[in-house]
Design an enzyme around this catalytic site. Structure first.
Site, PDB file in Angstrom:
ATOM      1  N   ARG A   1      90.414  12.329  94.295  1.00 11.05           N
ATOM      2  CA  ARG A   1      90.815  11.923  92.952  1.00 11.05           C
ATOM      3  C   ARG A   1      92.139  11.204  92.910  1.00 11.05           C
ATOM      4  O   ARG A   1      92.432  10.483  91.960  1.00 11.05           O
ATOM      5  CB  ARG A   1      90.834  13.130  92.017  1.00 11.05           C
ATOM      6  CG  ARG A   1      89.446  13.590  91.645  1.00 11.05           C
ATOM      7  CD  ARG A   1      89.501  14.558  90.500  1.00 11.05           C
ATOM      8  NE  ARG A   1      88.173  14.922  90.027  1.00 11.05           N
ATOM      9  CZ  ARG A   1      87.948  15.622  88.942  1.00 11.05           C
ATOM     10  NH1 ARG A   1      88.951  16.050  88.211  1.00 11.05           N
ATOM     11  NH2 ARG A   1      86.725  15.913  88.576  1.00 11.05           N
TER      12      ARG A   1
ATOM     13  N   GLU B   1      91.727  28.572 102.466  1.00  8.06           N
ATOM     14  CA  GLU B   1      91.450  30.000 102.355  1.00  8.06           C
ATOM     15  C   GLU B   1      90.666  30.490 103.567  1.00  8.06           C
ATOM     16  O   GLU B   1      90.907  31.579 104.084  1.00  8.06           O
ATOM     17  CB  GLU B   1      90.666  30.283 101.075  1.00  8.06           C
ATOM     18  CG  GLU B   1      90.433  31.772 100.830  1.00  8.06           C
ATOM     19  CD  GLU B   1      89.663  32.009  99.544  1.00  8.06           C
ATOM     20  OE1 GLU B   1      89.540  33.190  99.165  1.00  8.06           O
ATOM     21  OE2 GLU B   1      89.192  31.034  98.935  1.00  8.06           O
TER      22      GLU B   1
END
Length: 253
Positions: A139, A176
């Site tokens: 983006r 993560e």
């Protein structure tokens, strides 16, 4: 695009959001049949997927308390923020059941809202002598080029591995579950240049931190990092050290 499992729940008021176990995700999955200019929402992102929250005008009672804080122009009162938010729609159960998908293509179809988004950044950076706008995949590639053109800077894409055809410099960063790599073309920037790093959202700060380290390794001065939205609850700002961060929308997670 931003997605969130339906197991997450929220509470709503007329203009904001916050996490709460009091409302189940079934109340968030109502179809969105409004036009791009009238569907309002605010959004967040987690480390391995993007997450979307339904609009303030959903069928959930407005007496419920949910908060979204707009932070453009330092005071959060810029009316352009509401137009930007209302131009984005949420699509439930995409790309698979249980996911709410934020479709930013409707923002791009709304020329006024898209221009407002770019203008807010341009107004902040036009006089800061920035020569490089570094956009993070993907983006950042939407917001970065028009900002760069408007302020007279070059645009440099920061990409995932094996996407750039020339010789690259790489920076690994943690997720993560595991790690990823950020790459930039060798020679795209020069030592001493002043750069802005742009992305849509900062959550845990992994990608922004990697882009920051990558530029500083080759002697570039990063003036600021900028995002449309920040999730302060995930403390991504802390991974940027003392580097300033500017956001348009502050989602209080």
């Amino acid at each position: 695009m931003i997605m969130i499992p339906q197991s997450t729940s929220f509470r709503f008021s007329s203009n904001s959001f916050a996490f709460s176990p009091a409302v189940t995700s079934r109340s968030l999955a109502a179809p969105f049949n409004r036009s791009p200019s009238s569907a309002a929402l605010s959004f967040i992102r987690f480390p391995n997927y993007r997450s979307a929250l339904p609009p303030p005008r959903s069928s959930v009672s407005k007496s419920k308390s949910v908060r979204v804080q707009a932070m453009a122009a330092e005071d959060g009162k810029d009316p352009r923020l509401a137009r930007i938010s209302s131009a984005i729609r949420v699509i439930p159960d995409f790309p698979k059941p249980g996911i709410l998908f934020q479709d930013i293509t409707t923002l791009l179809l709304d020329t006024k809202a898209f221009k407002d988004t770019i203008d807010l950044f341009v107004e902040r950076y036009k006089d800061k002598e920035i020569s490089v706008v570094a956009g993070i995949e993907a983006r950042g590639f939407i917001f970065g080029p028009p900002i760069a053109l408007a302020i007279g800077a070059k645009f440099v894409p920061m990409r995932k591995p094996n996407k750039l055809p020339g010789k690259v410099i790489s920076e690994e960063y943690s997720l993560e579950y595991g790690t990823d790599i950020m790459e930039m073309h060798v020679g795209a920037v020069e030592a001493g240049e002043r750069a802005l790093i742009i992305d849509d959202l900062i959550a845990t700060g992994g990608t922004l931190g990697a882009a920051l380290r990558l530029l500083e390794r080759v002697g570039v001065h990063v003036v600021e990092c900028a995002c449309v939205i920040e999730l302060p609850g995930l403390k991504g700002r802390e991974r940027l050290g003392d580097k300033p961060l500017f956001v348009l929308v502050n989602g209080d997670a």
